[in-house]
Design an enzyme around this catalytic site. Sequence first.
Site, PDB file in Angstrom:
ATOM      1  CE  LYS A  82      -3.772   1.899   2.883  1.00 52.43           C
ATOM      2  NZ  LYS A  82      -4.631   1.509   4.055  1.00 52.43           N
ATOM      3  CB  SER A 157      -7.412   3.783   3.346  1.00 49.21           C
ATOM      4  OG  SER A 157      -6.710   3.204   4.441  1.00 49.21           O
ATOM      5  CB  SER A 181      -8.025   0.941   6.107  1.00 45.37           C
ATOM      6  OG  SER A 181      -8.567   2.184   6.088  1.00 45.37           O
TER       7      SER A 181
END
Length: 477
Positions: A82, A157, A181
Amino acid sequence: MAAEELCFMPAARMADAIRGRELSPVEVVDAVLARIERVNPALNAFTVVRAEEARAAARDAEQAVMRGDEVGPLHGVPFTIKDLTFTKGVKTMRGSKAFADFVPGENSVVVERLLGAGGIFLGKTTTPELGNKGVTESPLTGTTNNPWKTTHIAGGSSGGAAAAVAAGLGPIAEGSDGAGSIRIPASCCGVAGFKPSYGRVPTFPPSPFQTLSHQGPLARTVEDAALMLTAIAGPDDRVPYAIAERGVDYRAAIAGASVKGLRVAYSRDVGLGVPVDAEVAARVEAAAKLFAGALGAEVEEVTLDLPDPYEAAMTIWSTLMGALTTTLILPAVAREDVDPALLNLVDRGEKVSGLDYYRAAYMFRGEYYARMMAFFETYDLLISPTITTPAFPHPGWAPGPATVAGQPIDPMLGWLLTYPFNLTGQPAASVPCGFSAGGLPIGLQIAGRRHADITVLRAAAAYEQATPWAQHRPPVG
């Protein structure tokens, strides 16, 4: 084997086949990179693709196998990281124009361990600015689309991570989870996501989100998530809250997974009192019946008697985001170059006093943890929807929908059933439990006692094996 079948091959089977010289990591990486080139423009799941570096690593991995070298559990398996997570020599932009050119000088612990386990680093995946919301939309890297319906959100996210895994752009992905997330995008994209107990996967360099944020796997199967967890879990002396347990083989621990005889609580809303979409409620109720029937658990529908965590969660979250934004972002870029949803958190955070923050972060959180632990003295697991709605159309800069089931909600947290378990640090998974009439995945959340990660993974694996949902592939590509 056809290239598409390679791209959707489970990581566990891929790792076994590479070790057994039945499959070439070069062939795998070439197939995945070709699919990324073809499919990613429709999704925007990646911020950086390391094509040449990944091909070189795949050649090295193949040579190691042919020499008979001892190899790690993820040898030759591609993975993604990420865009919030530090990667040495590779841009980590955090979805923000303030970090457009930031290149860390060190890897995070997770990256170190995935590389040490023999994994092949494909690239970085999209996130909203600072990971501030459950919708992956960034002023720097744009909007990430759902592979089941590209007009809809992928969640956030870790939206790029989940979209990539669902679409066959790499079998496993690292995500981080400060309020849901990992689990939110897992639900939206129809994959497995696991938030370990806090400290199971040490976060270094230290996370600015402190004890709210957990790192963990996103994968197409629970077995793959367990395989990845095996590589990244374990203590690190640089991290004071790391759980001391070492050398656990989570993949082996969930073999023959069963929930027979476990005491399972089923809640429609985790005690938050928020509206739930009728299709979501129906799919999760069907999952609860399967737990009670074919899977042999003792299931009881419950109403959780817990204090409302909303104000405390918003106080903590807005203060954290406000501090990060005013310190790291606004000195470098103009307000008009910042996500409006993040600016809203800044405005709220600036009104929070030190006393308010202490009451939320320590006094309330301590009480909430104690009440949740008391609940889990009676039950082994708590199952619920992961989020209250299937993925919805892109909401612009809003952090979520304005309504669910025809009722107005807070767009930031009002559609999430995930954040209570960030306040308590408990393990929680999301696995697919069906689809809406519009063809969008619906997620089942499974939470367990603090440190009972294996119990949660075993329950997720048992449910997955009893249902067909993990076998479905999205239409994109």
